[in-house]
Write a protein that holds these residues in place. Structure first.
Motif, PDB file in Angstrom:
ATOM      1  N   HIS A 164       0.859  -1.185   0.000  1.00 35.69           N
ATOM      2  CA  HIS A 164       0.000   0.000   0.000  1.00 35.69           C
ATOM      3  C   HIS A 164       0.896   1.237   0.000  1.00 35.69           C
ATOM      4  CE1 HIS A 164      -3.253   2.556   2.192  1.00 35.69           C
ATOM      5  NE2 HIS A 164      -3.392   2.652   0.887  1.00 35.69           N
ATOM      6  N   VAL A 165       0.709   2.119  -0.995  1.00 30.25           N
ATOM      7  CA  VAL A 165       1.567   3.309  -1.132  1.00 30.25           C
ATOM      8  C   VAL A 165       0.696   4.554  -1.340  1.00 30.25           C
ATOM      9  CG1 VAL A 165       3.674   2.155  -1.877  1.00 30.25           C
ATOM     10  CG2 VAL A 165       1.911   2.673  -3.570  1.00 30.25           C
ATOM     11  N   PRO A 166      -0.074   4.946  -0.323  1.00 30.27           N
ATOM     12  CA  PRO A 166      -0.981   6.085  -0.467  1.00 30.27           C
ATOM     13  C   PRO A 166      -0.219   7.410  -0.533  1.00 30.27           C
ATOM     14  CG  PRO A 166      -0.893   5.384   1.817  1.00 30.27           C
ATOM     15  CD  PRO A 166      -0.106   4.367   1.041  1.00 30.27           C
ATOM     16  N   GLY A 167      -0.961   8.442  -0.906  1.00 28.51           N
ATOM     17  CA  GLY A 167      -0.409   9.791  -0.972  1.00 28.51           C
ATOM     18  C   GLY A 167      -0.892  10.515  -2.202  1.00 28.51           C
ATOM     19  N   HIS A 168      -0.722   9.886  -3.364  1.00 32.03           N
ATOM     20  CA  HIS A 168      -1.335  10.418  -4.589  1.00 32.03           C
ATOM     21  C   HIS A 168      -2.849  10.315  -4.456  1.00 32.03           C
ATOM     22  CE1 HIS A 168      -2.076  11.303  -8.767  1.00 32.03           C
ATOM     23  NE2 HIS A 168      -2.542  10.088  -8.997  1.00 32.03           N
ATOM     24  N   THR A 169      -3.318   9.142  -4.092  1.00 31.64           N
ATOM     25  CA  THR A 169      -4.701   8.909  -3.651  1.00 31.64           C
ATOM     26  C   THR A 169      -4.625   7.948  -2.460  1.00 31.64           C
ATOM     27  OG1 THR A 169      -5.327   6.873  -4.833  1.00 31.64           O
ATOM     28  CG2 THR A 169      -5.360   8.938  -6.101  1.00 31.64           C
ATOM     29  N   PRO A 170      -5.719   7.777  -1.717  1.00 32.77           N
ATOM     30  CA  PRO A 170      -5.677   6.841  -0.590  1.00 32.77           C
ATOM     31  C   PRO A 170      -5.531   5.381  -1.006  1.00 32.77           C
ATOM     32  CG  PRO A 170      -7.506   8.396  -0.364  1.00 32.77           C
ATOM     33  CD  PRO A 170      -6.981   8.548  -1.758  1.00 32.77           C
ATOM     34  N   ALA A 171      -5.838   5.072  -2.266  1.00 34.19           N
ATOM     35  CA  ALA A 171      -5.946   3.674  -2.677  1.00 34.19           C
ATOM     36  C   ALA A 171      -4.755   3.167  -3.477  1.00 34.19           C
ATOM     37  CB  ALA A 171      -7.226   3.472  -3.495  1.00 34.19           C
ATOM     38  N   ASP A 172      -3.712   3.967  -3.657  1.00 39.99           N
ATOM     39  CA  ASP A 172      -2.592   3.530  -4.498  1.00 39.99           C
ATOM     40  C   ASP A 172      -1.917   2.296  -3.923  1.00 39.99           C
ATOM     41  OD1 ASP A 172      -1.298   5.884  -6.618  1.00 39.99           O
ATOM     42  OD2 ASP A 172      -2.996   6.409  -5.350  1.00 39.99           O
ATOM     43  N   MET A 173      -1.634   1.351  -4.822  1.00 42.09           N
ATOM     44  CA  MET A 173      -0.935   0.132  -4.457  1.00 42.09           C
ATOM     45  C   MET A 173       0.202  -0.092  -5.438  1.00 42.09           C
ATOM     46  SD  MET A 173      -2.904  -0.874  -1.927  1.00 42.09           S
ATOM     47  CE  MET A 173      -2.830  -2.609  -1.483  1.00 42.09           C
ATOM     48  N   ALA A 174       1.300  -0.648  -4.950  1.00 39.23           N
ATOM     49  CA  ALA A 174       2.393  -1.092  -5.808  1.00 39.23           C
ATOM     50  C   ALA A 174       2.361  -2.618  -5.844  1.00 39.23           C
ATOM     51  CB  ALA A 174       3.729  -0.601  -5.284  1.00 39.23           C
ATOM     52  N   PHE A 175       2.526  -3.169  -7.036  1.00 29.61           N
ATOM     53  CA  PHE A 175       2.462  -4.614  -7.225  1.00 29.61           C
ATOM     54  C   PHE A 175       3.853  -5.110  -7.587  1.00 29.61           C
ATOM     55  CE2 PHE A 175      -1.774  -3.054  -7.592  1.00 29.61           C
ATOM     56  CZ  PHE A 175      -2.575  -4.048  -7.044  1.00 29.61           C
ATOM     57  N   ILE A 176       4.456  -5.882  -6.669  1.00 31.42           N
ATOM     58  CA  ILE A 176       5.799  -6.407  -6.864  1.00 31.42           C
ATOM     59  C   ILE A 176       5.648  -7.817  -7.423  1.00 31.42           C
ATOM     60  CG2 ILE A 176       8.083  -6.618  -5.846  1.00 31.42           C
ATOM     61  CD1 ILE A 176       6.639  -3.889  -5.327  1.00 31.42           C
ATOM     62  N   ILE A 177       6.103  -8.020  -8.655  1.00 29.20           N
ATOM     63  CA  ILE A 177       5.965  -9.312  -9.329  1.00 29.20           C
ATOM     64  C   ILE A 177       7.362  -9.753  -9.749  1.00 29.20           C
ATOM     65  CG2 ILE A 177       4.914 -10.574 -11.239  1.00 29.20           C
ATOM     66  CD1 ILE A 177       2.745  -8.327 -11.286  1.00 29.20           C
TER      67      ILE A 177
END
Length: 310
Positions: A164-177
């Motif tokens: 979970h990487v909020p700040g731009h919006t509350p819901a931003d997520m980073a997906f590590i694949i």
């Protein structure tokens, strides 16, 4: 150790394992949409041919209100040519600059649609702004799956973990694949900087902490960005970087930048930025999982334009 630290440690272990073993690394194809400066990705497992589509684009003409599928059809052509099986359609956040093509791609390719669970906060804020009414559910039910911080998932034999990487919006997520991180709008190329934080629910301090969290991943973690706007002096679009390059060179948040310096910079810069051209139609549709508002009695869907409200 906190849950956040555990998630980051697990993501680090995953990246290190993939960096050492090519079989644990994804095949990645980027599709650049110049109209919105957006990059969509198809991420696939070479062993099983299972794949995910990340941040797809539905073509939309603001002047006419017409949609088309050229950008999405390029993804379909690639998937079919490479005989991939799409199991996920992933949104890094509810985009304010383009409409998602996920429902169209689901219809053509199958797969589940996922987004971060904090989409419910975005739905609440924008549901009120657009006066969406009681028929508009604000529980994320428009999506097949709501990802949580530290959640593990897979694409074939590839391992994935969500931060979970909020700040731009509350819901931003980073997906590590594998060894690749799909970071949405948190970061741009090092010569362009970072995302804005002035949308409803945005927070520059949160954004700084989210970015620094991402930059604790191993130096050779490949970072795939959602946008590029060609920084002054650069003639070509680019959308792949690394943690090392960002830490050394990002013009907004490189090593040595303090949180207060970042917040002051972000506030001053954001005050000069116009709203994205497609923010009103995009958010209105994307909080519905990329679906247009329900047609009215004449069979036509309508996008609302709140006057003097944004």
């Amino acid at each position: 150790m906190t849950d956040t630290d555990i998630a980051l440690q697990q993501a680090t272990t995953q990246v290190e394992a993939a960096s050492a073993d090519a079989a644990k690394r994804p095949t990645i194809a980027g599709f650049f949409d110049e109209a919105t400066n957006t990059i969509s990705y198809v991420v696939s497992d070479p062993a099983t041919k299972e794949a995910a589509v990340i941040d797809s684009v539905l073509d939309y003409q603001a002047a006419s209100g017409r949609t088309s599928y050229g950008s999405a059809d390029r993804i379909i052509e690639y998937v079919e040519a490479n005989r991939l099986t799409v199991i996920w359609h992933i949104e890094t956040h509810a985009h304010a600059d383009h409409i998602s093509a996920a429902p169209y791609l689901q219809e053509k390719l199958g797969g589940k649609l996922g987004i971060g669970k904090e989409i419910i906060r975005v739905q609440d804020v924008f549901g009120k702004l657009f006066n969406a009414g009681t028929d508009f559910e604000r529980d994320g039910s428009q999506f097949d799956h709501l990802f949580t911080d530290g959640e593990h998932f897979s694409i074939g034999e590839l391992e994935g973990i969500v931060l979970h990487v909020p700040g731009h919006t509350p819901a931003d997520m980073a997906f590590i694949i594998g060894d690749a991180a799909f970071v949405g709008d948190t970061l741009f190329m090092p010569d362009f900087g970072t995302a804005r934080a002035d949308f409803p629910g945005g927070d520059a301090r949160q954004l700084f902490r989210s970015i620094r969290r991402l930059l604790k991943l191993p130096d050779d973690t490949r970072l795939f960005l959602c946008h590029d706007y060609k920084a002054p002096g650069r003639d070509e679009y680019a959308w792949e970087s690394t943690v090392k390059l960002q830490r050394e060179n990002n013009v907004h948040v490189k090593d040595g930048t303090t949180e207060d310096e970042f917040v002051a910079m972000r506030a001053a810069r954001d005050a000069t930025l116009d709203m994205p051209t497609l923010i009103l139609p995009s958010v209105q549709v994307n909080i519905r999982g990329g679906r247009l508002p329900e047609p009215e009695e004449n069979g036509v869907s309508y996008i609302k334009i709140p006057v003097n409200a944004v």
